[in-house]
Structures are given as structure tokens and as C-alpha cells.
Design an enzyme around this catalytic site. Structure first.
Site, PDB file in Angstrom:
ATOM      1  N   GLY A   1      77.210 -37.530 -38.258  1.00 51.64           N
ATOM      2  CA  GLY A   1      77.613 -38.517 -37.264  1.00 51.64           C
ATOM      3  C   GLY A   1      78.047 -39.832 -37.856  1.00 51.64           C
ATOM      4  O   GLY A   1      78.252 -39.961 -39.072  1.00 51.64           O
TER       5      GLY A   1
ATOM      6  N   THR B   1      75.015 -45.631 -35.376  1.00 53.56           N
ATOM      7  CA  THR B   1      74.106 -45.597 -34.234  1.00 53.56           C
ATOM      8  C   THR B   1      73.227 -46.838 -34.279  1.00 53.56           C
ATOM      9  O   THR B   1      72.877 -47.324 -35.363  1.00 53.56           O
ATOM     10  CB  THR B   1      73.224 -44.330 -34.264  1.00 53.56           C
ATOM     11  OG1 THR B   1      74.055 -43.173 -34.164  1.00 53.56           O
ATOM     12  CG2 THR B   1      72.240 -44.308 -33.115  1.00 53.56           C
TER      13      THR B   1
ATOM     14  N   VAL C   1      67.271 -37.010 -31.670  1.00 51.43           N
ATOM     15  CA  VAL C   1      67.931 -37.596 -30.505  1.00 51.43           C
ATOM     16  C   VAL C   1      67.386 -38.997 -30.249  1.00 51.43           C
ATOM     17  O   VAL C   1      66.295 -39.346 -30.714  1.00 51.43           O
ATOM     18  CB  VAL C   1      67.734 -36.728 -29.238  1.00 51.43           C
ATOM     19  CG1 VAL C   1      68.181 -35.297 -29.485  1.00 51.43           C
ATOM     20  CG2 VAL C   1      66.279 -36.762 -28.763  1.00 51.43           C
TER      21      VAL C   1
ATOM     22  N   CYS D   1      78.977 -44.219 -32.508  1.00 51.34           N
ATOM     23  CA  CYS D   1      79.474 -42.866 -32.761  1.00 51.34           C
ATOM     24  C   CYS D   1      80.992 -42.821 -32.892  1.00 51.34           C
ATOM     25  O   CYS D   1      81.614 -41.775 -32.677  1.00 51.34           O
ATOM     26  CB  CYS D   1      79.000 -41.904 -31.677  1.00 51.34           C
ATOM     27  SG  CYS D   1      77.198 -41.786 -31.590  1.00 51.34           S
TER      28      CYS D   1
END
Length: 222
Positions: free
Chosen positions: A81, A84, A170, A187
Site C-alpha cells: 500500500g 496511511t 486494518v 492510499c
């Protein structure tokens, strides 16, 4: 302080809830140690629930230009990813499972199915607050539809798998300061926003969010 919660006997993972705010480097070190122990067969699988101090973390695909303003400490996460944000009011769930064996509907050694299951876990947890969380093609995470066609992310997903043991996991926005996300392009997606349960008018506590995650877990992972 970390609280260990009792779980069913057998192969169910252990659950831990850390009180206070866990510095991000400490979380990385703790996860690395735990997955080594899981691989060695000396520790159970673990779902670890934490809050972090305000931090920006960079996944392996993070672009330098997507760090708009380094308002908070930045860390290389080592997960997949992009950028964040982690901070108070956000429940981060680190999931350490041996993916060499099946978990509910997740087949052994199927990383795509595992990520899909993490999405389903968040969707089912949100459903307990009457929030419709949705997937979007080409976008990682869980989204909610708003007025005028607006779409906002309420849950982020980022994973790493080492010798078939998963780590990272998560992040569910319960009541974080949403202005903190402005320092990054979350993201890598600039055209959509972020939201939280509180921003949607749902004054859920962290304990209630944890209860929803725990209840939804067995529905997805068995």
C-alpha cells in the site's frame, strides 16, 4: 498496558487490546517477534487492537509526493500500500495468522482471499452500526457513500505476509481527527475523502467498535 482476552479453545487466535497509545516502532517490533514465534510454533495466532499516537506510515508503494506535509512522525511500514495515517480515535487491528492453513472461508495460501476476508470483516463490523461499508474496484479499503455521489473511506487495509504468516491488518475510523489526514494523500487517492463513525453521526466508543470487530470475526474467519 495490554489486556489479553480469553478465546475459545482450539485454534482460535488470541485477542489483545492495548490501552493508551502504542508508538508505531514498538508495534512493528512486537509484530515481528510474534510472527517469528507463530512460525516456530511457540505462540498462538493473534489479533492485536491498538491506538497509535498521530503518525504517517508509508507502505511499499508510497510516493514521496503524496506526503503533503510531515505534520507528524513518518515511518516505513513494510506493508503493502501507500501512505496511511494512524492516530487516536482510530482502531488499528493487527492480524497475525498462519495462512498456510485455512481460516473459515479463506483457503490456505490464498492472499487475495485473505484480503477479501479482511474487507468482509470490516463490512460486517460496520453493519452492526447500521453503516453500509462497500468495496470499490481498484481501491483498497472500505468506503461509504455520501450525499451528491461523495464517497469517503472509513476503513483502511494494508498487509504483509512473511513465510505465510500475516501481519499488519486494518484500521477503522471511530473518532479520529479527520483533519490529520490532510498531510497525506491517503492510499494515493486524492479525489475522495475520509470519514468516521462519529462523522456519520454514530457516537460509538472504542469498546463498542472492538465488540463489533470481535463479533464479526467468527462470521468471516470461523
Amino acid at each position: 498496558m495490554t489486556l489479553t482476552l480469553s478465546t475459545c479453545a482450539g485454534t482460535a487466535p488470541e485477542w489483545q487490546v492495548s490501552e493508551g497509545r502504542t508508538p508505531y516502532p514498538e508495534a512493528l517490533a512486537a509484530m515481528a517477534a510474534r510472527i517469528a514465534a507463530i512460525r516456530a510454533g511457540t505462540a498462538r495466532e493473534l489479533v492485536w487492537l491498538v491506538e497509535h499516537p498521530p503518525s504517517y506510515t508509508a507502505g511499499t508503494s508510497a510516493r514521496p509526493e503524496d506526503l503533503r506535509e510531515a505534520r507528524f512522525p513518518t515511518f516505513a511500514a513494510g506493508r503493502g500500500g501507500q501512505w496511511t495515517y494512524h492516530g487516536p480515535g482510530q482502531r488499528t487491528a493487527y492480524v497475525m495468522l498462519d495462512l498456510a492453513r485455512p481460516h473459515g472461508a479463506v483457503r490456505a495460501r490464498d492472499i487475495r482471499a485473505y484480503v477479501h476476508a479482511l474487507e468482509e470483516w470490516l463490512i460486517r463490523a460496520l453493519d452492526r452500526f447500521n453503516v453500509r461499508g462497500e468495496r470499490r474496484a481498484g481501491r483498497i479499503g472500505i468506503w461509504v457513500a455520501g450525499p451528491g455521489g461523495r464517497e469517503d473511506k472509513i476503513g483502511a487495509i494494508g498487509v504483509r505476509v512473511t513465510r505465510w504468516v500475516s501481519w499488519h491488518g486494518v484500521a477503522l475510523n471511530v473518532d479520529p481527527d479527520l483533519s490529520h489526514f490532510s498531510g497525506i494523500v491517503p492510499c494515493g487517492i486524492a479525489e475522495h475523502g475520509v470519514t468516521s463513525l462519529h462523522a456519520l453521526g454514530i457516537p460509538a466508543t472504542m469498546e463498542e467498535a472492538d465488540a463489533a470487530l470481535m463479533a464479526a470475526w467468527t462470521e468471516v474467519f470461523g
